[in-house]
Write a protein that holds these residues in place. Sequence first.
Motif, PDB file in Angstrom:
ATOM      1  N   LYS A  36       0.844  -1.198   0.000  1.00  0.00           N
ATOM      2  CA  LYS A  36       0.000   0.000   0.000  1.00  0.00           C
ATOM      3  C   LYS A  36       0.878   1.247   0.000  1.00  0.00           C
ATOM      4  N   PHE A  37       0.302   2.364  -0.469  1.00  0.00           N
ATOM      5  CA  PHE A  37       0.947   3.667  -0.345  1.00  0.00           C
ATOM      6  C   PHE A  37       0.578   4.266   1.007  1.00  0.00           C
ATOM      7  N   GLU A  38       1.563   4.843   1.667  1.00  0.00           N
ATOM      8  CA  GLU A  38       1.305   5.560   2.917  1.00  0.00           C
ATOM      9  C   GLU A  38       1.247   7.065   2.705  1.00  0.00           C
ATOM     10  N   SER A  39       1.947   7.554   1.687  1.00  0.00           N
ATOM     11  CA  SER A  39       1.874   8.974   1.326  1.00  0.00           C
ATOM     12  C   SER A  39       2.196   9.120  -0.148  1.00  0.00           C
ATOM     13  N   PHE A  40       1.661  10.195  -0.754  1.00  0.00           N
ATOM     14  CA  PHE A  40       1.850  10.417  -2.195  1.00  0.00           C
ATOM     15  C   PHE A  40       1.760  11.917  -2.423  1.00  0.00           C
ATOM     16  N   THR A  41       2.890  12.563  -2.738  1.00  0.00           N
ATOM     17  CA  THR A  41       2.918  14.022  -2.825  1.00  0.00           C
ATOM     18  C   THR A  41       3.747  14.488  -4.021  1.00  0.00           C
ATOM     19  N   LEU A  42       3.558  15.764  -4.352  1.00  0.00           N
ATOM     20  CA  LEU A  42       4.418  16.468  -5.304  1.00  0.00           C
ATOM     21  C   LEU A  42       5.113  17.579  -4.529  1.00  0.00           C
ATOM     22  N   ARG A  43       6.438  17.631  -4.620  1.00  0.00           N
ATOM     23  CA  ARG A  43       7.204  18.593  -3.839  1.00  0.00           C
ATOM     24  C   ARG A  43       7.846  19.624  -4.763  1.00  0.00           C
ATOM     25  N   PRO A  44       7.880  20.900  -4.334  1.00  0.00           N
ATOM     26  CA  PRO A  44       8.403  21.959  -5.207  1.00  0.00           C
ATOM     27  C   PRO A  44       9.879  21.806  -5.545  1.00  0.00           C
ATOM     28  N   ASN A  81       5.844   7.322   0.102  1.00  0.00           N
ATOM     29  CA  ASN A  81       6.228   6.281   1.054  1.00  0.00           C
ATOM     30  C   ASN A  81       5.255   5.127   0.878  1.00  0.00           C
ATOM     31  N   TYR A  82       5.755   3.910   1.006  1.00  0.00           N
ATOM     32  CA  TYR A  82       4.885   2.763   0.760  1.00  0.00           C
ATOM     33  C   TYR A  82       5.295   1.576   1.625  1.00  0.00           C
ATOM     34  N   VAL A  83       4.372   0.643   1.751  1.00  0.00           N
ATOM     35  CA  VAL A  83       4.639  -0.645   2.387  1.00  0.00           C
ATOM     36  C   VAL A  83       4.714  -1.679   1.278  1.00  0.00           C
ATOM     37  N   GLY A  84       5.819  -2.406   1.190  1.00  0.00           N
ATOM     38  CA  GLY A  84       6.000  -3.381   0.129  1.00  0.00           C
ATOM     39  C   GLY A  84       7.458  -3.506  -0.238  1.00  0.00           C
ATOM     40  N   VAL A  85       7.716  -4.131  -1.381  1.00  0.00           N
ATOM     41  CA  VAL A  85       9.096  -4.358  -1.803  1.00  0.00           C
ATOM     42  C   VAL A  85       9.496  -3.479  -2.981  1.00  0.00           C
ATOM     43  N   LYS A  86       8.527  -3.077  -3.805  1.00  0.00           N
ATOM     44  CA  LYS A  86       8.849  -2.186  -4.916  1.00  0.00           C
ATOM     45  C   LYS A  86       7.570  -1.600  -5.499  1.00  0.00           C
ATOM     46  N   VAL A 111       1.985  -1.486  -6.556  1.00  0.00           N
ATOM     47  CA  VAL A 111       2.814  -1.712  -5.369  1.00  0.00           C
ATOM     48  C   VAL A 111       2.852  -3.218  -5.104  1.00  0.00           C
ATOM     49  N   PHE A 112       4.065  -3.764  -4.993  1.00  0.00           N
ATOM     50  CA  PHE A 112       4.246  -5.200  -4.774  1.00  0.00           C
ATOM     51  C   PHE A 112       4.580  -5.458  -3.308  1.00  0.00           C
ATOM     52  N   GLY A 113       3.906  -6.468  -2.730  1.00  0.00           N
ATOM     53  CA  GLY A 113       4.165  -6.856  -1.354  1.00  0.00           C
ATOM     54  C   GLY A 113       4.891  -8.181  -1.286  1.00  0.00           C
ATOM     55  N   ILE A 114       4.723  -8.887  -0.178  1.00  0.00           N
ATOM     56  CA  ILE A 114       5.337 -10.201   0.032  1.00  0.00           C
ATOM     57  C   ILE A 114       4.228 -11.201   0.312  1.00  0.00           C
ATOM     58  N   ASN A 115       4.218 -12.273  -0.492  1.00  0.00           N
ATOM     59  CA  ASN A 115       3.201 -13.322  -0.344  1.00  0.00           C
ATOM     60  C   ASN A 115       1.789 -12.741  -0.350  1.00  0.00           C
ATOM     61  N   SER A 116       1.579 -11.750  -1.198  1.00  0.00           N
ATOM     62  CA  SER A 116       0.259 -11.142  -1.332  1.00  0.00           C
ATOM     63  C   SER A 116       0.115 -10.613  -2.753  1.00  0.00           C
ATOM     64  N   GLU A 117      -1.102 -10.359  -3.143  1.00  0.00           N
ATOM     65  CA  GLU A 117      -1.355  -9.844  -4.476  1.00  0.00           C
ATOM     66  C   GLU A 117      -0.899  -8.383  -4.579  1.00  0.00           C
ATOM     67  N   PRO A 118      -0.287  -7.988  -5.697  1.00  0.00           N
ATOM     68  CA  PRO A 118       0.077  -6.574  -5.869  1.00  0.00           C
ATOM     69  C   PRO A 118      -1.174  -5.700  -5.911  1.00  0.00           C
ATOM     70  N   ARG A 119      -1.013  -4.447  -5.504  1.00  0.00           N
ATOM     71  CA  ARG A 119      -2.148  -3.518  -5.486  1.00  0.00           C
ATOM     72  C   ARG A 119      -1.899  -2.399  -6.488  1.00  0.00           C
ATOM     73  N   GLU A 120      -2.913  -2.120  -7.300  1.00  0.00           N
ATOM     74  CA  GLU A 120      -2.802  -1.072  -8.309  1.00  0.00           C
ATOM     75  C   GLU A 120      -3.538   0.187  -7.857  1.00  0.00           C
ATOM     76  N   TYR A 121      -2.873   1.332  -8.035  1.00  0.00           N
ATOM     77  CA  TYR A 121      -3.458   2.636  -7.720  1.00  0.00           C
ATOM     78  C   TYR A 121      -3.558   3.455  -9.006  1.00  0.00           C
ATOM     79  N   THR A 122      -4.686   4.097  -9.206  1.00  0.00           N
ATOM     80  CA  THR A 122      -4.853   5.005 -10.338  1.00  0.00           C
ATOM     81  C   THR A 122      -4.631   6.432  -9.855  1.00  0.00           C
ATOM     82  N   VAL A 123      -3.625   7.095 -10.429  1.00  0.00           N
ATOM     83  CA  VAL A 123      -3.248   8.448 -10.015  1.00  0.00           C
ATOM     84  C   VAL A 123      -3.692   9.437 -11.092  1.00  0.00           C
ATOM     85  N   THR A 124      -4.494  10.411 -10.684  1.00  0.00           N
ATOM     86  CA  THR A 124      -4.996  11.435 -11.604  1.00  0.00           C
ATOM     87  C   THR A 124      -4.559  12.806 -11.107  1.00  0.00           C
TER      88      THR A 124
END
Length: 288
Positions: A36-44, A81-86, A111-124
Amino acid sequence: MMSFIKSRSLLYLALILLTGLIACDKESEKEVLEPKFESFTLRPEFNSGLNEVVVGDRSGIEIKLTVPYNVSLNNLVVSFNYVGVKVEVNGVEQISNVTANDFSQPVTYTVFGINSEPREYTVTITKKLPQLPQVYVEVEGRQEYRDDEKETYKKITLKVMDPDNLYTSTTEFNAIGEMKGRGNSTWYGVPKKPYRIKLDEKSSLLSMSTDKNWALLANFYDKTLLRNLTAFEISKIVEMPWTPKSVSVDYYLKIEFEIGRQKNVFCEWHFIIFLVDMPLFSAPENHF
């Protein structure tokens, strides 16, 4: 003999059951990491045109961000920031604060985890509506213009802002000069008055020509705020001489006035108005 064989069979069966139980315990001990994603930002510091951090609005697997109008969507760098491996986009691994993507269309992050299905996020990512340029005028003494002061020049400080760089590459312009009233029926007895500005030095405002003399047209009686602008555009299209350039702006006049017994109240009158380039010229003979 039969008893011995039976005993050995029971022993083998017990060993098989014990091995199975141990294997099950090891299987249950495998690490599981839900991605999962824990934070997702755009920085100046990583994206030109941004003046502050833009935080993604996360709702389930949807992430939405809004940036200023003048920010290009074609090459934005995300900080996350995310939880996972990549994290990947279209099979390309994403590095926070480094990898740029084209967000002119929604982008899918995986986002890929461990022994779990990857999770897809749509970013707009979308743009804010463009802001009109802003003109701030502060009159010396912050005194309001009376009807009988139309021809009285008062010293002013002028600030012109183009926050979305619609007309200029610079966001702010500052100058000093003088300002008086202009017009006749558009001046007397109306709360939204037109003005003539004379700068101390020739300057180009909002990419119009370099000059000292400028006009602020209030258009108080034009509820559409389009009549003068339309006339100027038609005049420009048919190539009529001396067609003034004009830009619609938000106009702020800083003044002080009294409300009852309370004095020195600082106020801003805010109007949508035209800033018009008014160069001085002499008309040729027979020109009307």
